[in-house]
Design a protein around this motif. Sequence first.
Motif, PDB file in Angstrom:
ATOM      1  N   VAL A   1       0.868  -1.176   0.000  1.00 22.82           N
ATOM      2  CA  VAL A   1       0.000   0.000   0.000  1.00 22.82           C
ATOM      3  C   VAL A   1       0.904   1.226   0.000  1.00 22.82           C
ATOM      4  CG1 VAL A   1      -1.753   1.297   1.258  1.00 22.82           C
ATOM      5  CG2 VAL A   1      -1.823  -1.211   1.243  1.00 22.82           C
ATOM      6  N   GLY A   2       0.882   1.968  -1.099  1.00 29.13           N
ATOM      7  CA  GLY A   2       1.774   3.122  -1.200  1.00 29.13           C
ATOM      8  C   GLY A   2       3.188   2.674  -1.501  1.00 29.13           C
ATOM      9  N   VAL A   3       4.096   2.864  -0.525  1.00 29.68           N
ATOM     10  CA  VAL A   3       5.510   2.530  -0.723  1.00 29.68           C
ATOM     11  C   VAL A   3       6.086   1.950   0.567  1.00 29.68           C
ATOM     12  CG1 VAL A   3       7.807   3.467  -1.224  1.00 29.68           C
ATOM     13  CG2 VAL A   3       5.812   4.378  -2.428  1.00 29.68           C
ATOM     14  N   ASP A   4       6.838   0.864   0.445  1.00 29.96           N
ATOM     15  CA  ASP A   4       7.581   0.299   1.574  1.00 29.96           C
ATOM     16  C   ASP A   4       9.059   0.626   1.400  1.00 29.96           C
ATOM     17  OD1 ASP A   4       5.421  -0.733   2.840  1.00 29.96           O
ATOM     18  OD2 ASP A   4       5.706  -2.809   2.182  1.00 29.96           O
TER      19      ASP A   4
ATOM     20  N   TRP B   1      12.920   1.622  -2.501  1.00 27.56           N
ATOM     21  CA  TRP B   1      11.519   2.029  -2.394  1.00 27.56           C
ATOM     22  C   TRP B   1      10.704   0.991  -3.156  1.00 27.56           C
ATOM     23  CZ3 TRP B   1      10.959   5.553   1.162  1.00 27.56           C
ATOM     24  CH2 TRP B   1      11.990   6.469   1.402  1.00 27.56           C
ATOM     25  N   ASP B   2       9.955   0.193  -2.404  1.00 28.08           N
ATOM     26  CA  ASP B   2       9.115  -0.856  -2.981  1.00 28.08           C
ATOM     27  C   ASP B   2       7.747  -0.252  -3.282  1.00 28.08           C
ATOM     28  OD1 ASP B   2       7.938  -3.223  -3.739  1.00 28.08           O
ATOM     29  OD2 ASP B   2       7.664  -3.955  -1.692  1.00 28.08           O
TER      30      ASP B   2
ATOM     31  N   LEU C   1      16.591  12.240   3.974  1.00 32.62           N
ATOM     32  CA  LEU C   1      15.877  11.027   4.345  1.00 32.62           C
ATOM     33  C   LEU C   1      16.413  10.397   5.627  1.00 32.62           C
ATOM     34  CD1 LEU C   1      15.558   9.410   0.827  1.00 32.62           C
ATOM     35  CD2 LEU C   1      13.911  10.815   2.055  1.00 32.62           C
ATOM     36  N   GLY C   2      17.556  10.895   6.109  1.00 29.64           N
ATOM     37  CA  GLY C   2      18.119  10.317   7.325  1.00 29.64           C
ATOM     38  C   GLY C   2      18.675   8.935   7.064  1.00 29.64           C
ATOM     39  N   LYS C   3      18.822   8.147   8.134  1.00 32.85           N
ATOM     40  CA  LYS C   3      19.406   6.825   7.980  1.00 32.85           C
ATOM     41  C   LYS C   3      18.606   5.775   8.739  1.00 32.85           C
ATOM     42  CE  LYS C   3      24.092   8.483   7.166  1.00 32.85           C
ATOM     43  NZ  LYS C   3      25.512   8.320   7.470  1.00 32.85           N
ATOM     44  N   PRO C   4      17.344   5.567   8.357  1.00 30.90           N
ATOM     45  CA  PRO C   4      16.548   4.543   9.024  1.00 30.90           C
ATOM     46  C   PRO C   4      17.072   3.163   8.680  1.00 30.90           C
ATOM     47  CG  PRO C   4      15.407   5.363   7.105  1.00 30.90           C
ATOM     48  CD  PRO C   4      16.621   6.224   7.286  1.00 30.90           C
ATOM     49  N   GLU C   5      17.109   2.277   9.638  1.00 30.80           N
ATOM     50  CA  GLU C   5      17.652   0.948   9.406  1.00 30.80           C
ATOM     51  C   GLU C   5      16.554  -0.112   9.318  1.00 30.80           C
ATOM     52  OE1 GLU C   5      21.246   2.667   9.214  1.00 30.80           O
ATOM     53  OE2 GLU C   5      20.683   0.629   8.690  1.00 30.80           O
ATOM     54  N   LYS C   6      15.339   0.220   9.743  1.00 32.77           N
ATOM     55  CA  LYS C   6      14.269  -0.753   9.734  1.00 32.77           C
ATOM     56  C   LYS C   6      13.258  -0.413   8.657  1.00 32.77           C
ATOM     57  CE  LYS C   6      14.658  -1.879  14.665  1.00 32.77           C
ATOM     58  NZ  LYS C   6      13.952  -1.958  15.942  1.00 32.77           N
ATOM     59  N   GLN C   7      12.558  -1.453   8.221  1.00 29.48           N
ATOM     60  CA  GLN C   7      11.546  -1.260   7.189  1.00 29.48           C
ATOM     61  C   GLN C   7      10.441  -0.360   7.723  1.00 29.48           C
ATOM     62  OE1 GLN C   7       9.872  -4.888   5.808  1.00 29.48           O
ATOM     63  NE2 GLN C   7       8.071  -3.913   4.947  1.00 29.48           N
ATOM     64  N   LYS C   8      10.003   0.581   6.897  1.00 31.75           N
ATOM     65  CA  LYS C   8       8.883   1.442   7.253  1.00 31.75           C
ATOM     66  C   LYS C   8       7.829   1.357   6.176  1.00 31.75           C
ATOM     67  CE  LYS C   8      11.547   4.699  10.032  1.00 31.75           C
ATOM     68  NZ  LYS C   8      11.902   6.115  10.231  1.00 31.75           N
ATOM     69  N   LYS C   9       6.610   1.658   6.514  1.00 32.61           N
ATOM     70  CA  LYS C   9       5.523   1.594   5.535  1.00 32.61           C
ATOM     71  C   LYS C   9       4.835   2.928   5.451  1.00 32.61           C
ATOM     72  CE  LYS C   9       3.089  -2.032   4.897  1.00 32.61           C
ATOM     73  NZ  LYS C   9       2.180  -3.173   4.996  1.00 32.61           N
ATOM     74  N   CYS C  10       4.561   3.335   4.208  1.00 36.70           N
ATOM     75  CA  CYS C  10       3.782   4.543   3.963  1.00 36.70           C
ATOM     76  C   CYS C  10       2.337   4.151   3.753  1.00 36.70           C
ATOM     77  CB  CYS C  10       4.320   5.281   2.728  1.00 36.70           C
ATOM     78  SG  CYS C  10       3.262   6.621   2.202  1.00 36.70           S
ATOM     79  N   SER C  11       1.405   4.728   4.473  1.00 36.45           N
ATOM     80  CA  SER C  11      -0.008   4.401   4.346  1.00 36.45           C
ATOM     81  C   SER C  11      -0.769   5.582   3.796  1.00 36.45           C
ATOM     82  CB  SER C  11      -0.576   3.955   5.697  1.00 36.45           C
ATOM     83  OG  SER C  11      -0.365   4.952   6.664  1.00 36.45           O
ATOM     84  N   CYS C  12      -0.111   6.319   2.886  1.00 37.77           N
ATOM     85  CA  CYS C  12      -0.741   7.507   2.303  1.00 37.77           C
ATOM     86  C   CYS C  12      -2.047   7.143   1.615  1.00 37.77           C
ATOM     87  CB  CYS C  12       0.215   8.139   1.281  1.00 37.77           C
ATOM     88  SG  CYS C  12       1.806   8.593   2.005  1.00 37.77           S
TER      89      CYS C  12
END
Length: 203
Positions: free
Chosen positions: A29-32, A51-52, A192-203
């Motif tokens: 949903v959106g982008v992972d 960017w998935d 974008l910083g340096k996130p190390e864990k997967q995040k999900k966009c729910s736009c």
Amino acid sequence: MLGDSTVGKSSLLKRYTEGAFLDSINQTVGVDFYVQFVELEPGLRIKLQFWDTAGQERFRSVTRSYYRNSAGAVLMFDLTNQASFESIKEWHREMTETVKPFHVVFVLVGHKSDLVPQRQVERKEAEKLASSLGAKYIETSAKSNSNVDDAFQLLTLEIYEAVKAGMLSPNKDWDGVKSRLPPTEEPKVQNLGKPEKQKKCSC
């Protein structure tokens, strides 16, 4: 990661970044967001940010916003789905037109190579398309873990070669690589910083 819905973009990324394969994955949903580190050569460690994107049409306005400032794109289709192969030109056109005048490296990936009896797209046909798009071609399977590392290694090497050739250049204000533009045309890029864990966009 670009391609129609259900071609296996998320499965391939999960196999590459986490070494896992799930028979069933919810549609994106959106982008992972995924991160992976790779050592191209001794002393050269690269941070890859993926960017998935969702393949459904209703998410196109969201996914297109992630095209700009991408260094490379995986154009993915399902080897058992002719329609997903025919969509590749449109994905390539959309990406290219969105990022102009930026340069982006493309790699064409034929996925689900383990499903030999159901195959609908022949290698020669896919290689011909890749050549017309100026992209390298490789076939993968997240299920059998075939060529998964090789596909992303190929993408990374192509980007690295583009950087060395001056087609792409690092930018101190962004944690990644972007194409060169005259200073007056440089767009403002979000850090974008340096996130190390997967995040999900729910736009």
